[in-house]
Design a protein around this motif. Structure first.
Motif, PDB file in Angstrom:
ATOM      1  N   MET A  73      44.255 -18.624  11.124  1.00  0.00           N
ATOM      2  CA  MET A  73      44.356 -20.091  11.100  1.00  0.00           C
ATOM      3  C   MET A  73      43.120 -20.742  11.712  1.00  0.00           C
ATOM      4  SD  MET A  73      48.323 -21.184  11.786  1.00  0.00           S
ATOM      5  CE  MET A  73      48.205 -20.840  13.512  1.00  0.00           C
ATOM      6  N   ILE A  74      42.672 -20.197  12.836  1.00  0.00           N
ATOM      7  CA  ILE A  74      41.500 -20.761  13.506  1.00  0.00           C
ATOM      8  C   ILE A  74      40.259 -20.612  12.628  1.00  0.00           C
ATOM      9  CG2 ILE A  74      39.953 -20.487  15.481  1.00  0.00           C
ATOM     10  CD1 ILE A  74      42.482 -19.756  17.124  1.00  0.00           C
ATOM     11  N   VAL A  75      40.081 -19.437  12.043  1.00  0.00           N
ATOM     12  CA  VAL A  75      38.926 -19.202  11.171  1.00  0.00           C
ATOM     13  C   VAL A  75      38.985 -20.129   9.964  1.00  0.00           C
ATOM     14  CG1 VAL A  75      37.857 -17.516   9.622  1.00  0.00           C
ATOM     15  CG2 VAL A  75      38.527 -16.846  11.924  1.00  0.00           C
ATOM     16  N   ARG A  76      40.163 -20.331   9.392  1.00  0.00           N
ATOM     17  CA  ARG A  76      40.310 -21.216   8.244  1.00  0.00           C
ATOM     18  C   ARG A  76      39.931 -22.653   8.597  1.00  0.00           C
ATOM     19  NH1 ARG A  76      45.752 -20.760   6.880  1.00  0.00           N
ATOM     20  NH2 ARG A  76      45.536 -18.522   7.004  1.00  0.00           N
ATOM     21  N   GLN A  77      40.369 -23.133   9.758  1.00  0.00           N
ATOM     22  CA  GLN A  77      40.041 -24.494  10.178  1.00  0.00           C
ATOM     23  C   GLN A  77      38.546 -24.663  10.406  1.00  0.00           C
ATOM     24  OE1 GLN A  77      42.401 -25.355  13.617  1.00  0.00           O
ATOM     25  NE2 GLN A  77      44.146 -26.061  12.417  1.00  0.00           N
ATOM     26  N   LEU A 108      33.216 -26.644   8.485  1.00  0.00           N
ATOM     27  CA  LEU A 108      31.823 -26.340   8.166  1.00  0.00           C
ATOM     28  C   LEU A 108      31.501 -26.656   6.707  1.00  0.00           C
ATOM     29  CD1 LEU A 108      31.274 -22.979  10.071  1.00  0.00           C
ATOM     30  CD2 LEU A 108      30.274 -25.202  10.606  1.00  0.00           C
ATOM     31  N   VAL A 109      32.398 -26.272   5.806  1.00  0.00           N
ATOM     32  CA  VAL A 109      32.163 -26.531   4.382  1.00  0.00           C
ATOM     33  C   VAL A 109      32.158 -28.033   4.111  1.00  0.00           C
ATOM     34  CG1 VAL A 109      33.172 -26.294   2.077  1.00  0.00           C
ATOM     35  CG2 VAL A 109      33.002 -24.310   3.576  1.00  0.00           C
ATOM     36  N   THR A 110      33.088 -28.765   4.717  1.00  0.00           N
ATOM     37  CA  THR A 110      33.134 -30.220   4.528  1.00  0.00           C
ATOM     38  C   THR A 110      31.858 -30.870   5.032  1.00  0.00           C
ATOM     39  OG1 THR A 110      35.527 -30.206   4.756  1.00  0.00           O
ATOM     40  CG2 THR A 110      34.428 -32.315   5.052  1.00  0.00           C
TER      41      THR A 110
END
Length: 79
Positions: A9-13, A18-20
């Motif tokens: 979950m943390i990595v996904r957030q 970063l992508v945004t």
């Protein structure tokens, strides 16, 4: 909940943020590259500024946001 799911979950957030941020920077860069030189440093008319400020005083918040979004979209429609 196990540690693996929490880490995922943390990595996904973090990756989403970063992508945004990267996409936003890319659009800003593309918008600056497509502007014509005479559009970049164009001074505004003080009378027009005063009229815009006066007309914006009576508008609702959503109307201001809609106008701002329209201005931003116009910048990217030149592709």
């Amino acid at each position: 909940m196990n540690a693996n799911r929490i880490i995922d979950m943390i990595v996904r957030q973090v990756m989403r943020r970063l992508v945004t941020r990267g996409v936003d920077k890319g659009f800003d860069l593309a918008g600056r590259m497509t502007r014509k030189p005479e559009q970049q440093d164009q001074p505004r008319d003080p009378e027009a500024e005063r009229r815009m400020a006066k007309s914006a005083g009576g508008q609702s918040q959503s109307m201001k946001q809609a106008k701002q979004l329209t201005r931003q979209m116009r910048r990217f429609m030149r592709f």
